[in-house]
Design an enzyme around this catalytic site. Structure first.
Site, PDB file in Angstrom:
ATOM      1  CG  ASP A   1       6.066   6.135   6.654  1.00  0.00           C
ATOM      2  OD1 ASP A   1       5.896   7.280   6.253  1.00  0.00           O
ATOM      3  OD2 ASP A   1       6.141   5.849   7.862  1.00  0.00           O
TER       4      ASP A   1
ATOM      5  CG  ASP B   1      -0.297  -0.248   2.540  1.00  0.00           C
ATOM      6  OD1 ASP B   1       0.933  -0.451   2.576  1.00  0.00           O
ATOM      7  OD2 ASP B   1      -1.008  -0.254   3.563  1.00  0.00           O
TER       8      ASP B   1
ATOM      9  NE  ARG C   1      -7.122  -2.755   7.854  1.00  0.00           N
ATOM     10  CZ  ARG C   1      -5.794  -2.589   7.947  1.00  0.00           C
ATOM     11  NH1 ARG C   1      -5.134  -2.131   6.915  1.00  0.00           N
ATOM     12  NH2 ARG C   1      -5.152  -2.880   9.051  1.00  0.00           N
TER      13      ARG C   1
ATOM     14  CG  PHE D   1      -1.560   8.434   9.539  1.00  0.00           C
ATOM     15  CD1 PHE D   1      -0.507   7.546   9.651  1.00  0.00           C
ATOM     16  CD2 PHE D   1      -2.861   7.953   9.647  1.00  0.00           C
ATOM     17  CE1 PHE D   1      -0.732   6.194   9.875  1.00  0.00           C
ATOM     18  CE2 PHE D   1      -3.094   6.600   9.882  1.00  0.00           C
ATOM     19  CZ  PHE D   1      -2.027   5.720   9.998  1.00  0.00           C
TER      20      PHE D   1
END
Ligand code: IMP
Ligand code: MG
Length: 190
Positions: A109, A106, A171, A158
């Site tokens: 980071d 996904d 989600r 975020f």
């Protein structure tokens, strides 16, 4: 459903909408199809949980034969920061020796998760190993990881939706969004 929480009410703004996601996914799918032209075998390894929705749409956008498998990875920590300790909590069902493997994730980071996955899977001697990540936060990188397919660069915020969670929620949102600051507020209470 009077006690149901309204996830949409927690959203500050949408960063990438559903149409933008699908357009970019179709472009990535075309790239991937071209890269593996002439290769008989292609295995997508989806990183759970966050990668499930991206895998689903990416897989549908790729007409050539491919198989899928899943790996459960946990980077322990709470809230919006991972602790950096990466652990396999569910491993692949089969060996990948001699196979063309594409990791589907996904977001990248710090880079710790994908760095760990790349090293772990390379040690299993696949024929090839590439990485596809829908999102990228370049400003947060701590470990330099080669990622062959990237969907979108995003700022250091975020994000939730389209597979990504905060506290296991959000989600199911069909877009990538930023939450209202007050949603995180309970994290900073004593
Ligand atoms: P990394 O190991 O620091 O690259 O972090 C990767 C993992 O952290 C991803 O697979 C996500 O599960 C999680 N993560 C990082 N940023 C976000 C975010 O903005 N929203 C939701 N999850 C995130
Ligand atoms: Mg993840």
């Amino acid at each position: 459903m009077s006690n149901a929480r309204d996830l949409h009410a927690d959203i500050d703004h949408i960063l990438i909408d559903a149409a933008q996601l699908q357009t970019r996914i179709n472009e990535i799918a075309a790239d991937i199809t071209q890269t593996y032209e002439g290769e008989e075998d292609l295995l997508f390894i989806c990183v759970l949980k966050g990668g499930y929705m991206f895998l689903s749409d990416l897989s549908k956008a790729i007409a050539r034969p491919h198989t899928i498998d899943f790996m459960g990875i946990s980077s322990y920590g709470s809230g919006t920061q991972s602790s950096g300790a990466v652990q396999i909590i569910m491993d692949l069902k089969q060996p990948i020796v001699g196979r063309n493997v594409l990791i589907v994730e996904d977001i990248i980071d710090s880079g710790r998760t994908l760095d760990y996955m790349r090293r772990n899977l390379l040690a299993r001697n696949p024929k090839s190993l590439r990485i596809c990540s829908l999102l990228n936060k370049p400003s947060r990188r701590e470990i330099d990881v080669k990622v062959e397919y990237l969907g979108f660069d995003i700022p250091d915020e975020f994000v939730v939706g389209y597979g990504l969670d905060f506290d296991e929620l959000y989600r199911n949102l069909p877009f990538i969004a930023v939450l209202k600051p007050e949603v995180f507020a309970h994290l900073f209470k004593g």
